[in-house]
Motif scaffolding. Structure first.
Motif, PDB file in Angstrom:
ATOM      1  N   CYS A   1      12.230 -22.774  -0.568  1.00 23.42           N
ATOM      2  CA  CYS A   1      13.600 -22.104  -0.389  1.00 23.42           C
ATOM      3  C   CYS A   1      14.980 -22.899  -0.166  1.00 23.42           C
ATOM      4  O   CYS A   1      14.392 -24.029   0.555  1.00 23.42           O
ATOM      5  CB  CYS A   1      13.702 -20.763   0.502  1.00 23.42           C
ATOM      6  SG  CYS A   1      13.008 -19.271  -0.471  1.00 23.42           S
ATOM      7  N   LEU A   2      16.131 -22.861  -0.335  1.00 20.29           N
ATOM      8  CA  LEU A   2      16.989 -23.523  -0.165  1.00 20.29           C
ATOM      9  C   LEU A   2      18.021 -22.990   1.247  1.00 20.29           C
ATOM     10  O   LEU A   2      18.429 -21.788   1.048  1.00 20.29           O
ATOM     11  CB  LEU A   2      17.919 -23.921  -1.450  1.00 20.29           C
ATOM     12  CG  LEU A   2      17.006 -24.208  -2.531  1.00 20.29           C
ATOM     13  CD1 LEU A   2      17.888 -24.389  -3.865  1.00 20.29           C
ATOM     14  CD2 LEU A   2      16.347 -25.537  -2.232  1.00 20.29           C
ATOM     15  N   GLY A   3      18.226 -23.811   1.958  1.00 24.54           N
ATOM     16  CA  GLY A   3      19.062 -23.343   3.334  1.00 24.54           C
ATOM     17  C   GLY A   3      20.670 -23.367   3.035  1.00 24.54           C
ATOM     18  O   GLY A   3      20.979 -24.711   2.600  1.00 24.54           O
ATOM     19  N   PHE A   4      21.135 -22.267   3.321  1.00 21.73           N
ATOM     20  CA  PHE A   4      22.623 -22.256   3.039  1.00 21.73           C
ATOM     21  C   PHE A   4      23.357 -21.995   4.163  1.00 21.73           C
ATOM     22  O   PHE A   4      22.719 -20.750   4.948  1.00 21.73           O
ATOM     23  CB  PHE A   4      23.109 -21.422   2.072  1.00 21.73           C
ATOM     24  CG  PHE A   4      22.915 -21.804   0.517  1.00 21.73           C
ATOM     25  CD1 PHE A   4      24.075 -22.545   0.008  1.00 21.73           C
ATOM     26  CD2 PHE A   4      21.708 -21.944   0.176  1.00 21.73           C
ATOM     27  CE1 PHE A   4      23.754 -23.038  -1.285  1.00 21.73           C
ATOM     28  CE2 PHE A   4      21.381 -22.516  -1.305  1.00 21.73           C
ATOM     29  CZ  PHE A   4      22.362 -23.168  -2.128  1.00 21.73           C
ATOM     30  N   GLY A   5      24.336 -22.518   4.806  1.00 20.35           N
ATOM     31  CA  GLY A   5      25.121 -21.976   6.053  1.00 20.35           C
ATOM     32  C   GLY A   5      26.408 -22.192   6.096  1.00 20.35           C
ATOM     33  O   GLY A   5      27.213 -22.259   5.135  1.00 20.35           O
ATOM     34  N   GLY A   6      26.823 -22.745   7.095  1.00 24.80           N
ATOM     35  CA  GLY A   6      28.372 -23.082   7.394  1.00 24.80           C
ATOM     36  C   GLY A   6      28.865 -23.854   6.535  1.00 24.80           C
ATOM     37  O   GLY A   6      30.367 -23.613   6.255  1.00 24.80           O
ATOM     38  N   ALA A   7      28.392 -25.020   5.849  1.00 27.98           N
ATOM     39  CA  ALA A   7      28.990 -25.702   4.863  1.00 27.98           C
ATOM     40  C   ALA A   7      29.589 -24.860   3.699  1.00 27.98           C
ATOM     41  O   ALA A   7      30.661 -25.364   3.014  1.00 27.98           O
ATOM     42  CB  ALA A   7      28.309 -26.769   4.366  1.00 27.98           C
ATOM     43  N   SER A   8      28.886 -23.727   3.275  1.00 24.96           N
ATOM     44  CA  SER A   8      29.507 -22.910   2.114  1.00 24.96           C
ATOM     45  C   SER A   8      30.447 -22.261   2.356  1.00 24.96           C
ATOM     46  O   SER A   8      30.982 -21.794   1.330  1.00 24.96           O
ATOM     47  CB  SER A   8      28.094 -21.983   1.990  1.00 24.96           C
ATOM     48  OG  SER A   8      27.042 -22.357   1.728  1.00 24.96           O
ATOM     49  N   THR A   9      31.090 -22.146   3.602  1.00 20.62           N
ATOM     50  CA  THR A   9      32.025 -21.483   3.805  1.00 20.62           C
ATOM     51  C   THR A   9      33.578 -22.144   3.408  1.00 20.62           C
ATOM     52  O   THR A   9      34.726 -21.671   3.483  1.00 20.62           O
ATOM     53  CB  THR A   9      32.515 -20.866   5.072  1.00 20.62           C
ATOM     54  OG1 THR A   9      32.449 -22.040   6.250  1.00 20.62           O
ATOM     55  CG2 THR A   9      31.219 -20.137   5.718  1.00 20.62           C
ATOM     56  N   PHE A  10      33.497 -23.683   3.271  1.00 23.55           N
ATOM     57  CA  PHE A  10      34.736 -24.497   2.970  1.00 23.55           C
ATOM     58  C   PHE A  10      35.033 -24.441   1.450  1.00 23.55           C
ATOM     59  O   PHE A  10      34.238 -24.471   0.655  1.00 23.55           O
ATOM     60  CB  PHE A  10      34.344 -25.768   3.521  1.00 23.55           C
ATOM     61  CG  PHE A  10      34.179 -26.104   4.941  1.00 23.55           C
ATOM     62  CD1 PHE A  10      35.329 -26.385   5.600  1.00 23.55           C
ATOM     63  CD2 PHE A  10      33.004 -25.857   5.542  1.00 23.55           C
ATOM     64  CE1 PHE A  10      35.302 -26.878   7.163  1.00 23.55           C
ATOM     65  CE2 PHE A  10      33.030 -25.948   7.025  1.00 23.55           C
ATOM     66  CZ  PHE A  10      34.149 -26.342   7.680  1.00 23.55           C
ATOM     67  N   THR A  11      36.186 -24.026   1.468  1.00 28.03           N
ATOM     68  CA  THR A  11      36.560 -23.763   0.251  1.00 28.03           C
ATOM     69  C   THR A  11      36.772 -25.028  -0.651  1.00 28.03           C
ATOM     70  O   THR A  11      36.471 -25.039  -1.869  1.00 28.03           O
ATOM     71  CB  THR A  11      38.127 -23.083   0.002  1.00 28.03           C
ATOM     72  OG1 THR A  11      39.012 -23.963   0.884  1.00 28.03           O
ATOM     73  CG2 THR A  11      38.193 -21.978   0.707  1.00 28.03           C
ATOM     74  N   ARG A  12      36.695 -26.204  -0.336  1.00 32.35           N
ATOM     75  CA  ARG A  12      36.642 -27.503  -0.847  1.00 32.35           C
ATOM     76  C   ARG A  12      35.142 -27.954  -1.258  1.00 32.35           C
ATOM     77  O   ARG A  12      35.295 -28.820  -2.177  1.00 32.35           O
ATOM     78  CB  ARG A  12      37.256 -28.584  -0.099  1.00 32.35           C
ATOM     79  CG  ARG A  12      36.675 -28.792   1.036  1.00 32.35           C
ATOM     80  CD  ARG A  12      36.914 -30.132   1.832  1.00 32.35           C
ATOM     81  NE  ARG A  12      36.213 -30.483   3.279  1.00 32.35           N
ATOM     82  CZ  ARG A  12      36.475 -29.793   4.394  1.00 32.35           C
ATOM     83  NH1 ARG A  12      37.510 -29.118   4.434  1.00 32.35           N
ATOM     84  NH2 ARG A  12      35.738 -30.135   5.364  1.00 32.35           N
ATOM     85  N   ALA A  13      34.260 -27.117  -0.864  1.00 27.30           N
ATOM     86  CA  ALA A  13      32.685 -27.278  -1.068  1.00 27.30           C
ATOM     87  C   ALA A  13      32.555 -26.695  -2.413  1.00 27.30           C
ATOM     88  O   ALA A  13      31.421 -26.002  -2.595  1.00 27.30           O
ATOM     89  CB  ALA A  13      31.987 -26.959   0.004  1.00 27.30           C
ATOM     90  N   LEU A  14      32.883 -27.318  -3.612  1.00 25.55           N
ATOM     91  CA  LEU A  14      32.878 -26.704  -4.862  1.00 25.55           C
ATOM     92  C   LEU A  14      31.661 -26.325  -5.539  1.00 25.55           C
ATOM     93  O   LEU A  14      31.077 -25.405  -5.491  1.00 25.55           O
ATOM     94  CB  LEU A  14      33.774 -27.226  -5.698  1.00 25.55           C
ATOM     95  CG  LEU A  14      35.510 -27.260  -5.276  1.00 25.55           C
ATOM     96  CD1 LEU A  14      36.178 -27.904  -6.634  1.00 25.55           C
ATOM     97  CD2 LEU A  14      36.017 -25.843  -5.374  1.00 25.55           C
ATOM     98  N   GLN A  15      31.008 -27.492  -5.089  1.00 22.64           N
ATOM     99  CA  GLN A  15      29.372 -27.697  -5.834  1.00 22.64           C
ATOM    100  C   GLN A  15      28.408 -26.677  -4.961  1.00 22.64           C
ATOM    101  O   GLN A  15      27.770 -26.002  -5.505  1.00 22.64           O
ATOM    102  CB  GLN A  15      28.932 -29.049  -6.128  1.00 22.64           C
ATOM    103  CG  GLN A  15      27.409 -29.219  -6.147  1.00 22.64           C
ATOM    104  CD  GLN A  15      27.158 -28.742  -7.830  1.00 22.64           C
ATOM    105  OE1 GLN A  15      28.076 -28.176  -8.618  1.00 22.64           O
ATOM    106  NE2 GLN A  15      25.821 -28.740  -8.130  1.00 22.64           N
TER     107      GLN A  15
END
Length: 261
Positions: free
Chosen positions: A173-187
């Motif tokens: 599985c792939l872990g997702f966290g705080g980095a996903s909340t930044f609007t500039r993190a498009l990919q």
């Protein structure tokens, strides 16, 4: 109910308020925690912490950013600690292991050596892996294809859709966290929005990888529900659906979590 699949409660900034960190999280319905080790020096501490916290499980491993200071005998110590923990229901697998191609100055050859040695242990003991994968997606995948551990998590995933498919096909599985909340993190946000529902688990990596609203401050599992709200919105789903599915995903790849709710 939420599971934080990556929490470094042994970090120094938590020393004075570990119980408060956990209590604040539980009040927000974060009830399960994965505590990974980073080196032989904290194997016993992480195990002890997990046994003192309801809903916590632990992993044992040598982190790639700590490999330069590790010794060959640390791998033997790790093997012995796995043997001593294999019947412990709170032992979730090997972690945090992996490769880091981002931090300058790290010994790449030694990282690969330790990563492969730990993957072999995971295979031999038939336990999951929790992996650090930074600027090293393909070399990590190469190791997984060689040793084929039973399951695991690619922590803080930030690769391509094609690389994501390769991890999923290897029962990761792939872990997702705080980095996903930044609007500039498009990919990263495209990945969070479009990956299959059985692909994802949630994490904080507390005290690191803080979400946008506390950028560059100390992260903690109490922020996981709001991180989940962001990801649910990206997926055009509900937090209830995301909570249920990510719990199931986490239990599938780290079965110890199913025993400690």
């Amino acid at each position: 109910m939420w599971t934080d699949t990556h929490l470094h409660l042994d970090a120094s900034e938590y020393d004075s308020d570990r119980l408060a960190v956990v209590q604040r999280a539980r009040e927000l319905h974060v009830t399960r925690f994965v505590l990974p080790a980073v080196g032989a020096f904290n194997f016993d501490e992480v195990k002890s912490l997990a046994h003192s916290i309801p809903g916590a499980v632990y992993c044992l491993g040598i982190h790639p950013m700590f490999v330069d200071k590790a010794k060959e005998e640390d791998l033997l110590t790790l093997k012995q600690k796995i043997q001593a923990s294999i019947d412990d229901s709170k032992f979730a697998g090997l972690g945090e292991i992996g490769l880091d191609g981002f931090v300058p100055g790290l010994n790449w050859d030694k990282q690969v050596q330790f990563f492969h040695a730990q993957l072999k242990l995971a295979r031999d003991f038939d336990v999951p892996v929790v992996m650090h994968v930074r600027k090293a997606q393909d070399p990590v995948l190469k190791g997984l294809r060689i040793y084929k551990p039973r399951s695991g998590i690619a922590h803080a995933f930030n690769g391509s859709f094609q690389q994501a498919d390769h991890f999923l096909n290897l029962n990761m599985c792939l872990g997702f966290g705080g980095a996903s909340t930044f609007t500039r993190a498009l990919q990263l946000r495209r990945l969070a929005a479009k990956l299959p529902e059985d692909a994802m688990v949630l994490e904080t990596d507390g005290p690191d990888i803080a979400p946008e609203w506390i950028n560059k401050q100390r992260n903690a599992p109490e922020h996981l529900p709001r991180i989940a709200e962001t990801i649910a919105e990206l997926r055009q789903s509900s937090v209830e659906v995301l909570s249920r599915q990510t719990q199931l995903n986490a239990q599938r790849v780290l079965p110890a979590l199913a025993l400690h709710g």
